[in-house]
Scaffold this active site. Structure first.
Site, PDB file in Angstrom:
ATOM      1  N   TYR A   1      -2.414 -20.504   3.104  1.00 30.68           N
ATOM      2  CA  TYR A   1      -1.819 -19.469   3.959  1.00 30.68           C
ATOM      3  C   TYR A   1      -2.761 -19.243   5.129  1.00 30.68           C
ATOM      4  O   TYR A   1      -3.857 -18.727   4.947  1.00 30.68           O
ATOM      5  CB  TYR A   1      -1.653 -18.208   3.120  1.00 30.68           C
ATOM      6  CG  TYR A   1      -1.016 -17.029   3.812  1.00 30.68           C
ATOM      7  CD1 TYR A   1       0.244 -17.140   4.394  1.00 30.68           C
ATOM      8  CD2 TYR A   1      -1.651 -15.791   3.846  1.00 30.68           C
ATOM      9  CE1 TYR A   1       0.843 -16.041   5.000  1.00 30.68           C
ATOM     10  CE2 TYR A   1      -1.058 -14.694   4.446  1.00 30.68           C
ATOM     11  CZ  TYR A   1       0.194 -14.824   5.021  1.00 30.68           C
ATOM     12  OH  TYR A   1       0.785 -13.741   5.613  1.00 30.68           O
TER      13      TYR A   1
ATOM     14  N   TYR B   1       5.235 -11.512  -5.722  1.00 35.60           N
ATOM     15  CA  TYR B   1       3.797 -11.519  -5.410  1.00 35.60           C
ATOM     16  C   TYR B   1       3.298 -10.130  -5.039  1.00 35.60           C
ATOM     17  O   TYR B   1       2.363  -9.597  -5.618  1.00 35.60           O
ATOM     18  CB  TYR B   1       3.498 -12.480  -4.248  1.00 35.60           C
ATOM     19  CG  TYR B   1       2.040 -12.453  -3.897  1.00 35.60           C
ATOM     20  CD1 TYR B   1       1.142 -13.268  -4.570  1.00 35.60           C
ATOM     21  CD2 TYR B   1       1.545 -11.549  -2.953  1.00 35.60           C
ATOM     22  CE1 TYR B   1      -0.216 -13.197  -4.299  1.00 35.60           C
ATOM     23  CE2 TYR B   1       0.197 -11.477  -2.683  1.00 35.60           C
ATOM     24  CZ  TYR B   1      -0.680 -12.299  -3.362  1.00 35.60           C
ATOM     25  OH  TYR B   1      -2.018 -12.205  -3.111  1.00 35.60           O
ATOM     26  N   HIS B   2       3.975  -9.525  -4.066  1.00 35.10           N
ATOM     27  CA  HIS B   2       3.498  -8.261  -3.522  1.00 35.10           C
ATOM     28  C   HIS B   2       3.763  -7.110  -4.485  1.00 35.10           C
ATOM     29  O   HIS B   2       3.097  -6.089  -4.424  1.00 35.10           O
ATOM     30  CB  HIS B   2       4.141  -8.005  -2.171  1.00 35.10           C
ATOM     31  CG  HIS B   2       4.091  -9.222  -1.293  1.00 35.10           C
ATOM     32  ND1 HIS B   2       5.056 -10.194  -1.341  1.00 35.10           N
ATOM     33  CD2 HIS B   2       3.149  -9.645  -0.420  1.00 35.10           C
ATOM     34  CE1 HIS B   2       4.729 -11.161  -0.506  1.00 35.10           C
ATOM     35  NE2 HIS B   2       3.589 -10.864   0.057  1.00 35.10           N
TER      36      HIS B   2
ATOM     37  N   LYS C   1      -2.215   5.896   7.821  1.00 36.43           N
ATOM     38  CA  LYS C   1      -2.208   4.448   8.020  1.00 36.43           C
ATOM     39  C   LYS C   1      -1.793   4.148   9.448  1.00 36.43           C
ATOM     40  O   LYS C   1      -0.608   4.027   9.752  1.00 36.43           O
ATOM     41  CB  LYS C   1      -1.244   3.780   7.032  1.00 36.43           C
ATOM     42  CG  LYS C   1      -1.867   3.570   5.661  1.00 36.43           C
ATOM     43  CD  LYS C   1      -1.193   2.473   4.863  1.00 36.43           C
ATOM     44  CE  LYS C   1      -1.391   1.102   5.415  1.00 36.43           C
ATOM     45  NZ  LYS C   1      -2.756   0.578   5.348  1.00 36.43           N
TER      46      LYS C   1
ATOM     47  N   ASP D   1      -0.137  -2.336   9.957  1.00 32.93           N
ATOM     48  CA  ASP D   1      -0.411  -2.789   8.604  1.00 32.93           C
ATOM     49  C   ASP D   1       0.381  -1.974   7.586  1.00 32.93           C
ATOM     50  O   ASP D   1       0.326  -0.760   7.571  1.00 32.93           O
ATOM     51  CB  ASP D   1      -1.925  -2.645   8.355  1.00 32.93           C
ATOM     52  CG  ASP D   1      -2.278  -2.711   6.887  1.00 32.93           C
ATOM     53  OD1 ASP D   1      -1.638  -3.502   6.178  1.00 32.93           O
ATOM     54  OD2 ASP D   1      -3.185  -1.983   6.466  1.00 32.93           O
TER      55      ASP D   1
ATOM     56  N   HIS E   1       0.259  -2.484   4.180  1.00 33.93           N
ATOM     57  CA  HIS E   1      -0.278  -2.529   2.811  1.00 33.93           C
ATOM     58  C   HIS E   1      -0.756  -1.132   2.442  1.00 33.93           C
ATOM     59  O   HIS E   1      -1.876  -0.753   2.741  1.00 33.93           O
ATOM     60  CB  HIS E   1      -1.409  -3.545   2.710  1.00 33.93           C
ATOM     61  CG  HIS E   1      -0.932  -4.953   2.856  1.00 33.93           C
ATOM     62  ND1 HIS E   1      -0.718  -5.534   4.079  1.00 33.93           N
ATOM     63  CD2 HIS E   1      -0.590  -5.879   1.933  1.00 33.93           C
ATOM     64  CE1 HIS E   1      -0.282  -6.775   3.891  1.00 33.93           C
ATOM     65  NE2 HIS E   1      -0.188  -7.015   2.600  1.00 33.93           N
TER      66      HIS E   1
END
Lengths: 320, 655
Positions: free
Chosen positions: B13, B167-168, B532, B536, B538
């Site tokens: 990646y 995945y996340h 935040k 981003d 996350h």
């Protein structure tokens, strides 16, 4: 950090000063209370709060209150009115901590000084209004054309909100369970306007409006007060927002035109002060002052004599 | 010698700075034996902003390559034959657009769309739940997904149009069963939507056969192998029973994998290389549940961006397993094992129960909108973090075996062991964009955008109009902005308020007492704004801090992701908070923190600011010099300790 807040700058709508003023009335140190009394007195002397429209918004979680509140704010701003918002969220009974102002969905222009949003934790009591909420409303009332108090409609906050607002807006969604809860909870006497949000649900919403109207009519007949307006809204598409704004204003205009506003506010203030008294001094304190009726009468006298909330509480306080 | 199975596709990646720099990296990686490409896009590209948009500041070329238009994508694949390459693109909200650019670039290379092979991640549900690069509300997002699927099944038949990503979800805290369940729920939502568009019979079966998955694999590799066997069984059953797909080949569970990055540690970072190798076993050992494509993170990802050499080491790890060991010479090693069968059944049953629960709550989209799934994930993650804090879950080098010799790998300081991006790259990209805009025909751009808006308001598939727009040099920001006008934007529930966090251990009692004592001293409960800033998405770390701070007795204001520095400063001031905590994982921490500090100063408020993220030591020193009160990185895994420090910071500034 200095506890003195310049009331002139608060009245000039300086955001940092307004923020400090609210922090001050939240501050529970004795020296802060003295400063808060002074500030509230100065704000009260300005007479600015008299014309302010205080709107309470409550209702069960998940009905789209935040989205509706954003739409109302935009509506008022579009009409050139300044808005102060006080959002009260419940405190965690376990830690006393709180997650405040789930404002992820309220979009505000960060450069607009005519809007001010503050969140507050309800404090010790489950679901009640924050102790400092009444005083914070006093501060915001002196500064903004409209003050909106939002609470999550659980427990005590549904009834508390009546004490600090001139007009109460109740938000429900058309799921029949909600409407039933609302009727059963015996709070049909509180709202002046009811918004059935998520009206995009169609037939269900129409039925909910009808059900509510008949329940509220009965409630109004029994108590002899004006029958609340029930309106269908869809906060996400903007449907019904203008009507809600108009209904809120019509309610307030009627109270003002009838010349009852000062008396109504005094009575509400007294009721709120009585609640605070009980919170602060407990059952023993209330007993010592001759029971809740006597406490309320004493507080009413103090308030009628021009005392601010904190002053009234201090002078009626039980012997230590 | 026995006949070996062909190895999986090996990718890394990657992508950063500019299309030209990333192209050079891709060519090097291919020369070292990589067999496919995995494109990392920067956050502006993923969220549909051009490099010169205010929200893109500090983010251009940061977490991946910026692709603003056809010339960028063309430069990215310069000298790489798209007819022979297998390209995976981690792109979601803007997937239809990147696919359109890819088709248009291939066309310019003389490669017909039918010859293209690759993957668009295109799974918007998990963006709402964990990764945060969503743009539009759920309904139009789902439409874009289905448009992409229907277009590729017809015109790019070997493409994987959606790579449903658990995945996340694992990074957000999902248990193995939750991972399987929420991915299947997403697949069901997408497939039901495809069916609702009138696709039936053989055409529908073809769609079913093109759906693939993107999973995570952690250190518990036996359980992970079982998870993937369970996943495959449930997928097969879903195809047969719910959707009546008769062709067995079309019911085969196909997945790619990136092994777990979340578990990689900043302490003793060389251990991560071994972690990565062990994690790879879970997705390769069992032939019947083997990954089609594997990408491994680098050993130093918790320190910052990996260098080419670090990525090479990860590629070599794959090559060692595939080419030196005998793994690929055998059939399935686990068939017939009662231990594996029991564990697989356990996961499958738990997952299926959860799938039914989600379907009952209105499917994946309904469960996103109500915040249900998000709340479950936030709660699971809180349990995971509590287990690490208490030592119940061992993390070598972090909460156990922390004694270490000095590592020669980081002897020159951690800053020398990562890739430093060229700060001029963002400016270059912005200038190149301006040149690109000047050199195109404005009328055809306007017409293409009108056609896009019209298609969005109607029901036509949005991919062909997007390809037409790509050809006449529309930009990524223009494409997304036109669709924002029609579809609106969305903010997903944070899931924090409703999450049921685990009871805190005894370590929190002194902290609660400290908070109560602080309240007496400063007159109010300590109040923190968790913010935040930037693009981003996350948010797992910010959510956990918010949750823990509340449970320690703080009043916490958390407004979700993508809040601008100006909005944060305004909220911090109005809310009267005692401390502002920023969480930035994209690497844009220096620019964004500076902006927040400047906005606070402009408002005349002095509120201490702390910052958390993947922040190299040199940046920590820099930020502290500019007025930041404290910086936290992955090695600060004890949240209680962070919160105790916040109490000190609040006390110092408030008294």
């Amino acid at each position: 950090m200095s506890l003195v807040v310049d009331s002139e700058r608060v009245l000039a709508r300086d955001p940092a000063s307004v923020a400090r003023a609210i922090s001050l009335v939240e501050d529970r140190r004795p020296e802060a209370e003295a400063a808060a009394i002074e500030l509230l007195r100065a704000l009260s002397r300005s007479g600015r709060g008299a014309a302010c429209h205080r709107v309470g918004v409550t209702g069960p979680p998940g009905v789209g209150k935040s989205t509706l509140v954003s739409a109302l704010i935009r509506g008022w701003r579009a009409r050139g009115r300044s808005v102060g918002v006080l959002a009260v969220d419940p405190s965690s009974p376990r830690s006393g901590g709180a997650l405040l102002g789930d404002r992820a969905r309220i979009e505000l222009d960060p450069d607009d000084r005519e809007v001010f949003v503050r969140s507050m934790a309800s404090g010790g009591q489950l679901g009640g209004l924050a102790r400092a909420a009444g005083a914070a409303v006093e501060v915001l009332s002196a500064v903004f054309d409209v003050v909106l108090i939002e609470t999550v409609g659980v427990g005590q906050s549904e009834t508390d909100i009546e004490h600090v607002a001139d007009t109460v807006l109740f938000v429900v969604q058309p799921a029949s369970g909600d409407v039933l809860q609302f009727i059963k909870a015996g709070i049909v006497e509180i709202p002046d306007v009811v918004a059935v949000n998520k009206a995009d649900l169609g037939a269900v919403a129409v039925r909910a409006v009808a059900e509510l109207e008949s329940a509220l009519r009965l409630g109004a007949e029994a108590s002899g007060r004006a029958e609340p307006r029930v309106l269908a809204t869809s906060a996400s598409t903007g449907v019904g927002i203008g009507e809600v704004l108009a209904a809120l204003e019509a309610h307030f205009a009627a109270v003002v035109a009838g010349g009852q506003l000062p008396a109504v506010r005094r009575a509400k203030n007294a009721a709120w002060a009585t609640r605070l008294f009980a919170l602060r001094y407990g059952e023993r304190g209330v007993d010592q002052r001759g029971g809740s009726r006597a406490v309320r009468a004493a507080l009413e006298r103090e308030l009628a004599g021009g005392a601010t909330l904190f002053e009234a509480l201090a002078s009626v306080a039980p012997e230590p | 010698m026995a006949v070996k199975d062909p190895p999986w596709i090996m990718r890394t990646y990657s992508g950063h700075s500019t299309p030209q720099a990333s192209n050079a990296l891709y060519r090097e990686n291919l020369a070292r034996g990589q067999t496919g490409l995995s494109v990392a896009f920067d956050l502006p590209t993923q969220t549909g902003y051009d490099a010169d948009h205010p929200l893109a500041r500090g983010e251009v070329g940061r977490t991946g390559v910026p692709v603003g238009h056809i010339a960028d994508l063309s430069a990215l694949f310069d000298g790489i034959d798209l007819g022979r390459m297998n390209t995976s693109m981690t792109i979601n909200a803007t997937a239809a657009w990147l696919l359109a650019l890819y088709v248009a670039v291939a066309e310019a290379q003389g490669v017909p769309s039918r010859a293209l092979r690759g993957t668009t991640q295109n799974d918007i549900v998990k963006e709402y739940l964990s990764r945060g690069t969503y743009v539009f509300p759920p309904a139009p997002s789902l439409r874009l997904t289905v448009d992409t699927i229907l277009f590729t099944v017809e015109h790019v038949p070997d493409w994987n149009p959606i790579n449903i990503s658990s995945y996340h979800l694992q990074e957000a805290g999902a248990t193995p069963a939750q991972e399987v369940a929420y991915s299947l729920a997403t697949a069901i939502t997408v497939l039901d939507e495809v069916r609702a568009r009138g696709v039936e019979g053989a055409a529908f079966a073809k769609v079913f056969g093109r759906l693939s998955f993107f999973v995570n694999a952690g250190m518990r590799f036996v359980e992970e192998a079982c998870k993937l066997r369970a996943f495959g069984e449930l997928w097969e059953r879903l195809g047969k029973e719910r959707y009546g797909v008769a062709d067995e080949k079309l019911r085969r569970f196909r997945y790619g994998v990136q092994v777990n990055s979340l578990g990689l540690t900043e302490a003793q970072p060389e251990n991560n290389l071994v972690r990565i190798a062990l994690e790879m076993l879970g997705v390769t050992l069992s032939k019947n549940a083997r990954a089609r494509a594997v990408q491994l993170p680098a050993w130093n990802e918790a320190l910052g961006l990996p260098r080419p050499w670090d990525q090479q080491l990860s590629l070599r790890t794959q090559q060692l397993l595939a080419y030196e060991t005998d793994l690929l010479e055998y059939g399935d090693l686990f068939d017939g094992s009662p231990v594996i069968a029991a564990k697989t059944r356990e996961i499958a049953e738990a997952a299926w129960a959860e799938v039914e629960d989600v379907i009952e709550r209105g499917g994946a989209v309904g469960a996103v909108e109500s915040g249900y799934v998000k709340e479950r994930l936030v709660a699971s993650n809180a349990r995971r973090i509590a287990a690490i804090e208490s030592g119940e879950q061992v993390v070598v080098g972090v909460n156990r075996f922390t004694e270490t010799a000095e590592s020669p790998l980081t002897a020159g300081g951690a800053a020398d062991a990562i890739l430093r991006l060229d700060p001029a790259a963002e400016r270059e990209q912005v200038e190149a964009l301006a040149r690109f805009r000047r050199a195109r025909d404005a009328d055809s751009v306007a017409r293409a955008l009108d056609a896009l808006r019209a298609a969005a308001r109607g029901r036509d598939n949005l991919v062909p109009v997007s390809i037409a727009a790509a050809r006449v040099r529309v930009t990524t920001g223009e494409w997304a902005s036109a669709l924002r006008e029609v579809f609106g934007e969305y903010r997903a529930p944070t899931g924090v308020a409703g999450a049921r966090a685990p009871e805190l251990g005894s370590g929190y009692e002194p902290l609660r007492e400290r908070v109560a004592e602080l309240e007496k001293r400063i007159g109010r409960r300590p109040k923190i704004l968790v913010g935040k800033p930037g693009l981003d998405g996350h948010s797992n770390g910010a959510e956990q801090i918010a949750l823990r701070a509340r449970d320690a007795g703080f009043e916490v204001v958390y407004e979700g992701i993508r809040v601008t520095p100006r909005e944060l400063a305004r909220a911090a001031a109005d809310e009267g908070v005692h401390v502002l905590g920023l969480s930035i994982l994209s690497g844009a921490h220096v620019e964004l923190t500076r902006d927040v500090l400047a906005e606070l100063r402009a408002r005349g408020v002095t509120i201490p600011v702390v910052v958390g993220g993947i922040i190299p030591e040199a940046d920590r020193v820099l930020l502290c010099a500019e007025g930041v009160a404290a910086v936290y990185t992955p090695k600060d895994f004890q949240i209680a300790k962070i919160l105790a420090e916040l109490c000190e910071i609040v006390e110092r500034s408030a008294t």
